[in-house]
Design a protein around this motif. Structure first.
Motif, PDB file in Angstrom:
ATOM      1  N   LEU A  81      41.809  47.618 -17.519  1.00  0.00           N
ATOM      2  CA  LEU A  81      41.715  46.170 -17.688  1.00  0.00           C
ATOM      3  C   LEU A  81      41.148  45.821 -19.056  1.00  0.00           C
ATOM      4  CD1 LEU A  81      40.398  45.101 -14.149  1.00  0.00           C
ATOM      5  CD2 LEU A  81      42.726  44.918 -15.034  1.00  0.00           C
ATOM      6  N   ARG A  82      40.143  46.576 -19.513  1.00  0.00           N
ATOM      7  CA  ARG A  82      39.466  46.245 -20.766  1.00  0.00           C
ATOM      8  C   ARG A  82      40.453  46.305 -21.931  1.00  0.00           C
ATOM      9  NH1 ARG A  82      36.332  49.226 -24.756  1.00  0.00           N
ATOM     10  NH2 ARG A  82      34.746  47.836 -25.661  1.00  0.00           N
TER      11      ARG A  82
ATOM     12  N   VAL B  26      33.640  39.678 -20.338  1.00  0.00           N
ATOM     13  CA  VAL B  26      32.727  40.353 -19.400  1.00  0.00           C
ATOM     14  C   VAL B  26      33.456  40.466 -18.076  1.00  0.00           C
ATOM     15  CG1 VAL B  26      30.622  40.150 -18.041  1.00  0.00           C
ATOM     16  CG2 VAL B  26      30.571  39.652 -20.472  1.00  0.00           C
ATOM     17  N   GLY B  27      33.557  41.698 -17.544  1.00  0.00           N
ATOM     18  CA  GLY B  27      34.278  41.898 -16.293  1.00  0.00           C
ATOM     19  C   GLY B  27      33.549  42.834 -15.361  1.00  0.00           C
ATOM     20  N   ASP B  28      33.990  42.832 -14.080  1.00  0.00           N
ATOM     21  CA  ASP B  28      33.329  43.641 -13.054  1.00  0.00           C
ATOM     22  C   ASP B  28      34.375  44.112 -12.066  1.00  0.00           C
ATOM     23  OD1 ASP B  28      31.765  44.832 -11.176  1.00  0.00           O
ATOM     24  OD2 ASP B  28      30.579  43.071 -10.672  1.00  0.00           O
ATOM     25  N   VAL B  29      34.622  45.447 -12.022  1.00  0.00           N
ATOM     26  CA  VAL B  29      35.531  46.044 -11.045  1.00  0.00           C
ATOM     27  C   VAL B  29      34.709  46.438  -9.825  1.00  0.00           C
ATOM     28  CG1 VAL B  29      37.090  47.961 -10.559  1.00  0.00           C
ATOM     29  CG2 VAL B  29      37.115  46.847 -12.798  1.00  0.00           C
ATOM     30  N   ALA B  30      35.213  46.136  -8.632  1.00  0.00           N
ATOM     31  CA  ALA B  30      34.492  46.482  -7.409  1.00  0.00           C
ATOM     32  C   ALA B  30      34.372  47.991  -7.279  1.00  0.00           C
ATOM     33  CB  ALA B  30      35.222  45.900  -6.192  1.00  0.00           C
ATOM     34  N   GLY B  31      33.168  48.465  -6.901  1.00  0.00           N
ATOM     35  CA  GLY B  31      32.946  49.878  -6.647  1.00  0.00           C
ATOM     36  C   GLY B  31      32.305  50.596  -7.811  1.00  0.00           C
ATOM     37  N   HIS B  32      32.084  51.932  -7.599  1.00  0.00           N
ATOM     38  CA  HIS B  32      31.497  52.793  -8.622  1.00  0.00           C
ATOM     39  C   HIS B  32      32.283  54.090  -8.680  1.00  0.00           C
ATOM     40  CE1 HIS B  32      28.168  50.073  -7.491  1.00  0.00           C
ATOM     41  NE2 HIS B  32      27.758  50.224  -8.748  1.00  0.00           N
TER      42      HIS B  32
ATOM     43  N   GLY C 161      31.989  49.840 -12.730  1.00  0.00           N
ATOM     44  CA  GLY C 161      33.129  49.118 -13.238  1.00  0.00           C
ATOM     45  C   GLY C 161      32.800  47.911 -14.076  1.00  0.00           C
ATOM     46  N   ASP C 162      31.534  47.688 -14.468  1.00  0.00           N
ATOM     47  CA  ASP C 162      31.201  46.564 -15.333  1.00  0.00           C
ATOM     48  C   ASP C 162      31.567  46.904 -16.785  1.00  0.00           C
ATOM     49  OD1 ASP C 162      30.145  45.714 -12.963  1.00  0.00           O
ATOM     50  OD2 ASP C 162      28.262  45.007 -13.811  1.00  0.00           O
ATOM     51  N   TRP C 163      32.096  45.917 -17.517  1.00  0.00           N
ATOM     52  CA  TRP C 163      32.414  46.162 -18.923  1.00  0.00           C
ATOM     53  C   TRP C 163      32.314  44.878 -19.723  1.00  0.00           C
ATOM     54  CZ3 TRP C 163      36.448  44.688 -15.842  1.00  0.00           C
ATOM     55  CH2 TRP C 163      37.405  43.839 -16.404  1.00  0.00           C
ATOM     56  N   PHE C 164      32.408  45.040 -21.026  1.00  0.00           N
ATOM     57  CA  PHE C 164      32.385  43.900 -21.938  1.00  0.00           C
ATOM     58  C   PHE C 164      33.302  44.211 -23.126  1.00  0.00           C
ATOM     59  CE2 PHE C 164      29.397  46.874 -23.647  1.00  0.00           C
ATOM     60  CZ  PHE C 164      29.566  46.784 -25.020  1.00  0.00           C
ATOM     61  N   SER C 165      33.636  43.177 -23.836  1.00  0.00           N
ATOM     62  CA  SER C 165      34.319  43.298 -25.135  1.00  0.00           C
ATOM     63  C   SER C 165      33.813  42.171 -26.024  1.00  0.00           C
ATOM     64  CB  SER C 165      35.841  43.191 -24.986  1.00  0.00           C
ATOM     65  OG  SER C 165      36.365  44.346 -24.396  1.00  0.00           O
TER      66      SER C 165
ATOM     67  N   ARG D 176      20.810  48.054  -7.495  1.00  0.00           N
ATOM     68  CA  ARG D 176      21.893  48.529  -6.629  1.00  0.00           C
ATOM     69  C   ARG D 176      23.268  48.285  -7.238  1.00  0.00           C
ATOM     70  NH1 ARG D 176      20.250  49.539  -1.377  1.00  0.00           N
ATOM     71  NH2 ARG D 176      18.061  49.068  -0.966  1.00  0.00           N
ATOM     72  N   ASP D 177      23.335  47.615  -8.383  1.00  0.00           N
ATOM     73  CA  ASP D 177      24.616  47.321  -9.015  1.00  0.00           C
ATOM     74  C   ASP D 177      24.455  47.412 -10.531  1.00  0.00           C
ATOM     75  OD1 ASP D 177      27.236  46.692  -9.300  1.00  0.00           O
ATOM     76  OD2 ASP D 177      27.093  44.637  -8.564  1.00  0.00           O
ATOM     77  N   ASP D 178      25.623  47.572 -11.228  1.00  0.00           N
ATOM     78  CA  ASP D 178      25.585  47.601 -12.687  1.00  0.00           C
ATOM     79  C   ASP D 178      25.214  46.220 -13.223  1.00  0.00           C
ATOM     80  OD1 ASP D 178      26.564  50.139 -12.338  1.00  0.00           O
ATOM     81  OD2 ASP D 178      28.654  49.517 -12.573  1.00  0.00           O
ATOM     82  N   VAL D 179      24.663  46.193 -14.419  1.00  0.00           N
ATOM     83  CA  VAL D 179      24.302  44.938 -15.092  1.00  0.00           C
ATOM     84  C   VAL D 179      24.907  44.965 -16.486  1.00  0.00           C
ATOM     85  CG1 VAL D 179      22.430  43.510 -15.975  1.00  0.00           C
ATOM     86  CG2 VAL D 179      22.149  44.715 -13.785  1.00  0.00           C
ATOM     87  N   CYS D 180      25.667  43.914 -16.800  1.00  0.00           N
ATOM     88  CA  CYS D 180      26.257  43.796 -18.131  1.00  0.00           C
ATOM     89  C   CYS D 180      26.017  42.370 -18.619  1.00  0.00           C
ATOM     90  CB  CYS D 180      27.754  44.098 -18.072  1.00  0.00           C
ATOM     91  SG  CYS D 180      28.540  44.094 -19.702  1.00  0.00           S
ATOM     92  N   VAL D 181      25.488  42.219 -19.849  1.00  0.00           N
ATOM     93  CA  VAL D 181      25.136  40.906 -20.384  1.00  0.00           C
ATOM     94  C   VAL D 181      25.597  40.815 -21.838  1.00  0.00           C
ATOM     95  CG1 VAL D 181      23.284  39.262 -20.843  1.00  0.00           C
ATOM     96  CG2 VAL D 181      23.093  40.827 -18.887  1.00  0.00           C
ATOM     97  N   LEU D 182      26.235  39.674 -22.168  1.00  0.00           N
ATOM     98  CA  LEU D 182      26.537  39.314 -23.558  1.00  0.00           C
ATOM     99  C   LEU D 182      25.680  38.105 -23.916  1.00  0.00           C
ATOM    100  CD1 LEU D 182      30.404  39.550 -24.122  1.00  0.00           C
ATOM    101  CD2 LEU D 182      28.620  40.919 -25.186  1.00  0.00           C
ATOM    102  N   ASP D 183      24.809  38.274 -24.908  1.00  0.00           N
ATOM    103  CA  ASP D 183      23.913  37.196 -25.347  1.00  0.00           C
ATOM    104  C   ASP D 183      24.435  36.693 -26.698  1.00  0.00           C
ATOM    105  OD1 ASP D 183      21.889  35.457 -25.858  1.00  0.00           O
ATOM    106  OD2 ASP D 183      20.282  36.953 -25.896  1.00  0.00           O
ATOM    107  N   ILE D 184      25.052  35.488 -26.708  1.00  0.00           N
ATOM    108  CA  ILE D 184      25.695  34.920 -27.904  1.00  0.00           C
ATOM    109  C   ILE D 184      24.839  33.763 -28.399  1.00  0.00           C
ATOM    110  CG2 ILE D 184      27.782  33.846 -28.800  1.00  0.00           C
ATOM    111  CD1 ILE D 184      29.259  35.133 -26.390  1.00  0.00           C
TER     112      ILE D 184
END
Length: 792
Positions: free
Chosen positions: A630-631, A613-619, A596-600, A776-784
């Motif tokens: 949500l996105r 940058v968001g994170d929904v609980a679970g997979h 459930g990790d995402w970005f825009s 064990r979890d998703d990783v989402c990164v925005l590098d600005i």
């Protein structure tokens, strides 16, 4: 001397002083000899006078008594005189020796100045009168031999029944080493034992060679480089001659000179009389009770011994002495029967020192019979090693213990083992004699086949009648082939007992006569029902696992396609409103690889930029669906003019009223206004962005905001700050910093350190520094990044 009297110059002038020196040396030697004779004569006269004063005999009778006693004790007349005077002297010696006119020692253990042989023997003879034990005797010997021969330690061993040795006195040796060498079995190459066997001294004066030829008492190695062992002939309580080995150990690497050897021989003769008086080597003779018990044990077939407890001064049992033993009793040294009599139990059976057996002996002494648990012992029978089981029993007999070892019957134990094997393996043996038609089954075969033993066993050719019809043909063919040609078979089959079908197995082989005729068949029947049931359950489980795996793979493929469609990743860094933006998304490495990790990161119609940058609980698929909802909703709201806080409030309402009202999510919304280089941001329970400026790394202070889906009345606030050229802003989900069992602050500190030390440039260096092992979890990164120049 006048000039006329001066000796002529030449060789004569040199020769005369040398000749004079020789004359003086001879005169001094003669003077020393005369002085020794005078001193010896004085000692003899003193000893005669002492005997005359105490017995009233004549001078000649006193002389004859001294000579007779010296001859009986294998001592010289002078040595006998010193012993006589020492025995008649008072307990506290005089301040001055009346014969030698030398200061006498205040106590027997005081070390005198290095005297001559006669003086040493005289002082030692006086000191020996006052010792009360073999241990005190060893101390006195060390005190008086240290100056004369350089002794550093003294040991005394006595011979014990069974030809072993026991340490009865020592000095110059610590108690730990003495305890290690207290009892010595009849080992070859042990110098004290060799000395007692031959009756001759052992002079060990070459340490390198001696350590190869003998078992040396040496701790630490090389402590004593030379040593002497001398036999001391003593008498026991029965009047028989026994033996003590006297050892003198020295740290110096030197031989024993003639005078030192003669002194040590004389000392050994002096010690013989004192040891006899102390009774050190004497063992109590067997009592009439022990002889009676020995007569009884001689007729017993098993292993039995009669023990007498040996107690300390405070009454505690420290060992047991074997008073009688049956012919079959044997110890670890191979001694049997009466050879064990007189030895100690801890010497013959060291395993008795085990706590349970030792405590059992003590209880038996108090009158409570003891029977220990059976233990296994290995023995050699006809060249083969056989393990036999024994039980120890002990009961009080008189003041001692009668101990027996009971060997359990091997045939009985083998039959019990066979019965246990059949029961535990759920199998039974069967035998068919094809000549006599005799059939023998074990009881387990009746149990497996569900047959009443009263009905008897079944002949081999009738065995197929007991099985299910569909299996009878295969078993009948195997039985017929075995009975005709011999060989063997291994056939599975089924039987019905009541309403239950049981899976069995029959294994058999034939025994043929000289003409090839099969005369006997033996084998076993085994119940495999439990095993077969487990196999069937395993097949069902594997089938269910394969089905579930297919479902999971289909779901994973669907979720992956859906996520790629909903969350496309740019192939490299992008430019948004003058900013350089790089994106990284890494799914978890467990379960379904979607989450459930995402970005825009988009430009808005008013030329500003939106970062999410968001994170929904679970997979899984549900998390992906919520993420998409949500996105797209967040982008749509901000694009149509909603404020950041207003968008968060509406997203919270949406999540609370969605089909899955149990879902929660965290979120960061940031809007960048390039004309003012101003960044406005809000958050819903998300980790704070990380700002890197001029080499310093800090976390932005979070405005208020609760995670989405947790409350119907949340409060969301926004914050803003100005970005400077060269600034770097990181928006990320918790999969980048969280570790199992670790506080989140530690993860954030680790991220700050990685940002400072990681190689600048792409985002890959930072991810490599932060992510180790399984994710064990998703990783989402925005590098600005804010470029320093327009061309950057």
């Amino acid at each position: 001397m006048t000039s006329e009297q001066a000796p002529p110059v030449g060789t004569g002038a040199v020769a005369e002083p040398a000749a004079l020196a020789k004359v003086v040396s001879r005169q001094r030697a003669e003077l020393d000899r005369l002085r020794d004779q005078v001193a010896a004569s004085a000692v003899v006269e003193r000893a005669k006078g002492a005997l005359m004063a105490t017995t009233g005999c004549s001078p000649d009778a006193a002389q004859e008594a001294l000579v007779r006693q010296a001859r009986a004790g294998s001592r010289t007349l002078l040595e006998e005189c010193w012993l006589t005077l020492g025995a008649l002297m008072p307990t506290v010696p005089p301040a001055v020796d009346p014969v030698t006119e030398l200061p006498a020692p205040a106590e027997p253990r005081t070390s005198p100045a290095p005297p001559g042989t006669a003086e040493t023997l005289g002082r030692l003879g006086t000191a020996l009168v006052h010792v009360g034990s073999a241990q005190e005797l060893a101390g006195a010997l060390l005190d008086h031999l240290a100056p004369g021969v350089g002794a550093d330690a003294v040991l005394m061993y006595r011979r014990r029944p069974g030809h072993g040795l026991e340490l009865i006195g020592y000095a110059g040796v610590d108690a730990t080493l003495a305890a290690q060498w207290h009892r010595v079995p009849p080992l070859s190459g042990f110098a004290p034992l060799e000395t007692l066997k031959t009756g001759e001294p052992r002079w060990l004066e070459d340490f390198a060679r001696d350590r190869q030829d003998y078992r040396l008492i040496d701790e630490p190695p090389g402590r004593w480089l030379s040593r002497a062992w001398l036999p001391v002939a003593t008498g026991d309580a029965t009047g028989e001659t026994t033996g003590v080995a006297l050892g003198v150990l020295r740290g110096q690497d030197a031989v024993f000179g003639p005078a030192e050897r003669e002194l040590l021989r004389a000392v050994a003769r002096l010690c013989a009389g004192r040891l006899t008086a102390l009774g050190a080597p004497a063992e109590p003779p067997p009592s009439g009770f022990s002889r009676t018990v020995q007569t009884v044990l001689d007729a017993l077939p098993g292993a039995a011994v009669l023990l007498t407890p040996l107690r300390t001064a405070i009454g505690e049992v420290e060992d047991y002495r074997i008073e009688a033993a049956s012919p079959n009793a044997v110890d670890i040294l191979g001694r049997t029967g009466r050879e064990l009599v007189g030895s100690h139990i801890l010497e013959s059976y060291p395993s008795v020192a085990g706590e349970s057996l030792w405590q059992g002996y003590l209880k038996a002494l108090d009158g409570e019979p003891y029977e220990g648990e059976p233990y296994v012992h290995e023995e050699v029978v006809a060249g083969a090693t056989v393990r036999a089981a024994y039980s120890v029993r002990a009961t009080r007999l008189g003041d001692g213990l009668l101990v027996t070892w009971l060997r359990h019957d091997l045939q009985e134990r083998q039959e019990q083992r066979l019965a246990d094997m059949q029961r535990l393996g759920n199998l039974g043996w069967a035998n068919w004699n094809l000549i006599t038609r005799q059939v023998t089954w074990s009881s387990q075969v009746y149990t497996i086949l569900g047959r009443d033993p009263g009905r008897g066993a079944v002949a081999l050719d009738l065995l197929p009648d007991l099985v299910l019809p569909e299996d009878a043909h295969a078993l009948a063919r195997a039985v017929s082939e075995l009975a005709r040609t011999g060989g063997s078979f291994d056939v599975p089959f089924r039987i019905r007992t009541g309403n239950t079908v049981r899976h069995l197995r029959a294994v058999a082989e034939g025994v043929t006569a000289a003409d090839g005729m099969v005369v006997e068949v033996h084998g076993f029947v085994q119940d495999l029902t439990a095993q077969r049931s487990a196999e069937l359950a395993l097949v069902d489980s594997e089938r269910a696992i394969l089905m579930q795996r297919g479902i999971l793979e289909a779901e994973r493929a669907l979720a992956t396609r859906l996520q790629h469609a909903l969350l496309p990743l740019p192939s490299g860094p992008v430019r948004l409103c003058g900013l350089r933006v790089e994106v990284a998304y890494l799914p978890a490495q467990v379960e379904v690889h979607v989450g459930g990790d995402w970005f825009s990161a988009i430009e808005l119609p008013d030329d500003s930029a939106l970062f999410v940058v968001g994170d929904v609980a679970g997979h899984g698929v549900d998390a992906v669906a919520t993420m998409a909802q949500l996105r797209f909703t967040a982008k749509g709201m901000v694009t149509t003019g909603s404020s950041l806080t207003g968008a968060l409030a509406r997203l919270n309402f949406l999540l609370l009223h969605s089909r899955d009202s149990q879902s929660t999510a965290t979120l960061v919304l940031a809007r960048y206004l390039p004309a003012e280089r101003r960044l406005v941001w809000a958050q819903a329970g998300h980790l704070p962005p990380l700002l890197v400026r001029a080499g310093e790394v800090r976390r932005l202070d979070r405005p208020d905001g609760m995670l989405l889906g947790a409350s119907a009345d949340p409060v969301y606030e926004s914050a803003e700050f100005r970005l400077e050229p060269g600034d770097r802003l990181l928006l990320y989900t918790d999969g980048l910093v969280e570790r199992p069992g670790e506080d989140i602050d530690m993860g954030l500190a680790r991220l700050a350190e990685a940002v400072r030390t990681a190689e600048p440039g792409t985002l890959d260096a930072l991810l490599a520094a932060m992510l180790e092992g399984e994710r064990r979890d998703d990783v989402c990164v925005l590098d600005i990044r804010v470029p320093v120049t327009d061309t950057e």
